[in-house]
Design a protein around this motif. Structure first.
Motif: not given
Lengths: 348, 290, 281
Positions: C54-58, C71-74, C227-232, C255-262
């Motif tokens: 959940f924390f480390f996969q795209q 990708q959302a955390i970063v 996952l993207s680190l591109n600001f543009k 399920q993941k939506a709840w996790g992201a909400a947490l």
């Protein structure tokens, strides 16, 4: 000892930097639009990333959104399952081309206790969405399904709140079979719905139907199958009851294709064809040197398109999309070859 | 660097802030012109929003917005006033008060989209059951679901503003009243609430401003139908929710322009609520000065 | 006789008092109970989806089970960083302007603009930033999303920083001025450091306020399954993922939506609580 720790840190740092530039340097493309092919596209692009390292970001926002985005030139490509009409080409700052990618079915899915298998005609579906048939045990539904015990439950139609090619094909079919639909509602990406609840994208409609007993919606077959939702068999113009399937979609797409591939497949006269089958396209500018686009970006895009209509096709059948039939493929190849950068074709 | 340059720098930043605001208005006005030109005043009172015939009347969304916000207020006011009165008048221990305070702050800081998620998974199924009981179409989504969640979202603002208004009542007034033998209830309803009523009303207006512009939770719960809602269980759209679900597309240039017009109406309505609220607030403070 | 009348009246008043107490305590209790209910549901449902992936996969393709939301955390971190880099200097300078010109017509005008900005619905910010940044840049981007969020932060931060500047004792300023220091140096070297913790709190609250915003990102940051680190380029964010996933028909995404909400709630709450406890000290 100490030096060891330092060098270890240095190695880690170097790895981090390499990793970072790997992520930063990875090439990427951006597309947006139709949610109809989104399960196929996201699968294809996941495989494409594994094979080439190119990240293709496809945002499933609805066909109208994709068309608007390509018109504003804020994406590399737009996705749409309604083609651009002749009169609308002038809205685009330059010539755009349609590249067909996959063929799918707009299915009528519903949520009823016991998950019965239903048969529906276009007329009945139109009357449901017109708000004329409001109960599942209505005579019109019951007559078509003599062997199903239909509940005395309100029918809650679910439609697309966003502009949608799925809606376009669905309303094109309803307009073809119901004169009342044609005059009252019509055929477009977004229409004024006489009844029902709106939801965003194919995923949203499928989501609401899945959670709401008594509801009915129209989505691409993949969404229904991925979520084990019931789909109706529809009577086609030859009078046959046809289930949406790989075969019946392919049958509907077996005819001839115009050179620019802009064709609707709904209400097919193929005997085994599913009547609400639809082609979906990727829309790009024919001349790729616009704005500050680099040649590299244009090459990347052309390569992706070529891959999608060839190697990419093998990933879609497991999701119940039909691959491009030979005439469509041939037309698509010619169209991709006509895409240029500074007048030079990108694919030879 | 010298004082003059320093002041110029501050002035520049101040100007940027003013320009951002002016730019918002300018952009919305200019971009909504095509739709307003086509529809005229009917843009405000037209009841049809139809991308096919390219007729755009904002009435269904204006009604949806006012309806959801009004119902949310009706639900939120008694709850928030009570919570505010309890925190401002009945809790004497400072640590219980700070715990309550923190709890209200916690509720205030939960993001809108999380309320939407909670609404979809918890409120919609409940409302669906309720609708079946009363014989309404059991969509679950709709005006009532959106209003309920909206009410929960504005409770923290309203109750903390009520609390603050009550705490601004001069201690002397209250002590004098108690010395005369008045009961707590008499002090609260007879002295504290009338004294604080302007500020409390201002708090309600400011909360209304929030409710009017609230987007995500409402978009996720209201059912996204472009018809004029006729009952609690009707599906509908608010100005904010229709922008969220339709902006990223446009069947025509007028459609996009009409969306900008909706944003402008929304901005004006929320600005009015905010201005009234703030002017009442300063009136309330004025009473304190007397 | 007379005594009895008073006693009766008193009993009636006492009863009314108790009724009133109950009448306000019960709804207040409902509010507190609702809060606990919502928080408990977020924690219980969210905790189920927390695992390494959940924390480390795209994100996985539509309908495939597994993957994560790295990708959302970063993306959220990048958006907030962009927003604060823009919002902090402007809100500092604007707050200083209000501090320096306190009571003047212009300052009052600016103040009411700031208050009005605070009331602008966040969806309107998204729509306008689309016209201002996305269309000219010819792409959706983390940058445009950060700019939209910075406008969410600005009014809140300006008024908070202004308050903390005003708390700096005037005697500090007067003493430094009396020593002959130029005013700008007094501000930079005396006032700002004295208001430092207040500025830090304003920054924290600005971040907390913007972190949960979804509407300004719909038409700017746009979303990204990778996952993207591109600001543009377009980028994902926690609120965008919650919105997309919960609409979908996929159980795994719910399920993941709840996790992201947490994750989002824990992030925002810890910022708020941390600042709350700091303030009390």
């Amino acid at each position: 000892m100490k030096r060891n720790a330092v060098s270890r840190k240095l190695v880690l740092l170097a790895l981090f930097v390499v990793g970072l530039t790997g992520v930063l340097g990875a090439q990427s493309l951006l597309g947006s639009g139709a949610s109809f092919p989104a399960p196929a596209y996201t699968k294809m692009f996941d495989e494409y990333y594994k094979a080439t390292g190119v990240k293709v970001n496809y945002q499933s926002i609805g066909s109208s959104g994709g068309l608007k985005n390509i018109q504003d030139r804020v994406v590399d490509f737009g996705g749409s399952d309604s083609f651009i009409k002749d009169a609308d080409f002038s809205k685009y700052p330059a010539q755009v081309v349609h590249i067909p990618t996959v063929i799918g079915a707009v299915v009528v899915t519903y949520n009823l206790p016991g998950n019965p298998k239903l048969r529906l005609t276009g007329d009945v579906v139109a009357d449901i969405y017109l708000g004329k048939i409001t109960k599942w045990n209505d005579k019109a539904v019951a007559e078509l399904n003599p062997n199903v015990k239909l509940p005395n439950l309100a029918i809650m139609p679910v439609y697309r709140s966003d502009g949608s090619g799925t809606t376009f094909n669905f309303t094109a079919y309803l307009s073809a079979v119901s004169a009342e639909w044609k005059s009252k509602v019509g055929n477009a990406n977004s229409v004024s719905w006489p009844a029902g609840q709106g939801a965003a994208q194919n995923a949203g409609v499928a989501g609401v139907v899945k959670q709401t007993q008594g509801s009915v919606g129209y989505v691409e077959l993949a969404y229904a199958n991925q979520n084990s939702m019931a789909v109706a068999a529809i009577k086609n113009s030859s009078g046959m009851w046809v289930d949406p399937s790989l075969e019946s979609i392919s049958a509907a797409a077996a005819g001839a294709f115009p050179a620019d591939t802009r064709i609707l497949l709904v209400n097919t006269d193929a005997k085994e064809g599913y009547p609400i089958s639809a082609l979906t396209w990727i829309i790009v500018y024919r001349e790729q040197n616009y704005g500050n686009r680099s040649r590299e970006q244009a090459d990347q895009l052309a390569k992706l398109l070529w891959w999608m209509i060839h190697d990419g096709q093998k990933y879609v059948t497991s999701l119940d999309y039909a691959t491009l039939p030979a005439p469509a493929l041939k037309a698509a190849e010619a169209i991709i070859k006509s895409i240029t950068y500074d007048g030079q074709p990108l694919v030879k | 660097m010298n004082d003059r340059r320093f002041n110029a720098l501050l002035g520049f930043a101040a100007l940027v802030i003013v320009f951002i605001f002016a730019g918002f208005l300018f952009t919305l006005v200019v971009q909504s012109l095509p739709a307003v030109k086509q529809e005229g005043a009917a843009f405000l009172y037209g009841s049809e929003w139809n991308p096919v015939t390219t007729h755009f009347g904002a009435l269904p969304f204006i009604i949806g917005t006012l309806m959801t916000s009004a119902i949310a207020l009706v639900i939120a006011i008694p709850l928030s006033l009570s919570a505010g009165i309890v925190m401002g008048e009945y809790v004497n221990s400072s640590w219980i008060r700070s715990i309550l305070n923190t709890l209200i702050n916690v509720l205030a800081s939960i993001p809108s989209v999380v309320f939407g998620l909670w609404g979809i998974e918890v409120v919609i199924p409940l409302i669906r059951k309720l609708a079946m009981l009363v014989g309404a179409p059991p969509y679950g989504a709709g005006i009532l679901s959106a209003s309920l969640v909206l009410a929960i979202m504005i409770i923290p603002y309203m109750s903390s503003m009520t609390r603050e208004a009550l705490m601004n009542v001069p201690a002397g007034l209250r002590e004098g009243a108690f010395a005369l033998g008045l009961t707590k209830q008499e002090v609260v309803t007879g002295i504290a609430l009338p004294f604080a009523k302007n500020s409390i009303f201002a708090g309600i207006l400011l909360s209304l401003g929030r409710a009017l512009g609230e987007t995500m939770a409402v978009t996720m719960l209201i059912g996204n139908a472009t018809r004029i809602p006729t009952s609690l269980f009707s599906l509908g759209n608010t100005l904010a929710s229709v922008i969220a679900s339709q902006f990223n597309e446009a069947a025509s240039d007028v459609h996009r322009s009409a969306m900008m017009g909706l944003a402008l109406i929304l901005l004006v309505i929320t600005m009015l609520a905010g201005w009234f609220g703030r002017s009442l607030m300063s009136k309330g403070m004025g009473a304190y000065g007397k | 006789m007379e005594n009895n009348v008073f006693a009766g009246q008193y009993r009636g008043r006492k009863r009314k008092d108790i009724f009133f107490r109950i009448a306000v305590m019960v709804p207040a209790g409902i509010v507190i109970a609702l809060l606990f209910l919502i928080l408990a549901q977020v924690v219980v449902n969210g905790a189920k989806s927390l695992n390494f992936d959940f924390f480390f996969q795209q994100q996985k393709p539509f309908g495939e089970i597994g993957g994560g939301i790295v990708q959302a955390i970063v993306g959220t971190l990048m958006l907030l960083a962009t927003a604060i880099v823009i919002a902090l200097p402007f809100s500092l300078l604007a707050a200083l302007y209000l501090y320096e010109h306190k009571g003047s017509k212009r300052a009052n005008g600016l103040l009411s603009v700031v208050n009005t900005l605070q009331g602008i619905p966040s969806i309107v910010i998204g729509v306008v930033i689309y016209s201002w940044v996305v269309v000219p840049m010819k792409t959706f981007s983390a940058l445009s999303g950060g700019i939209a969020l910075s406008i969410v932060m600005l009014p809140l931060m300006i008024s908070m920083i202004k308050e903390s500047l005003e708390m700096v004792p005037a005697s500090y300023v007067e003493a430094a001025l009396a020593l002959g220091a130029p005013r700008w140096r007094v501000i930079v070297e005396i006032v700002l450091p004295a208001a430092g913790s207040g500025i830090l709190e304003a920054t924290g609250l600005g971040i907390a306020r913007a972190a949960g915003e979804t509407a300004p990102l719909l038409f700017t940051a746009f979303g990204n399954p990778f996952l993207s680190l591109n600001f543009k380029g377009p980028i994902s964010a926690l609120p965008l993922v919650i919105y997309e996933y919960i609409k979908s028909p996929y159980d795994d995404w719910h399920q993941k939506a709840w996790g992201a909400a947490l994750l989002l709630v824990v992030f925002v709450l810890s910022l708020n609580l941390f600042i709350g406890t700091r303030k009390k000290r």
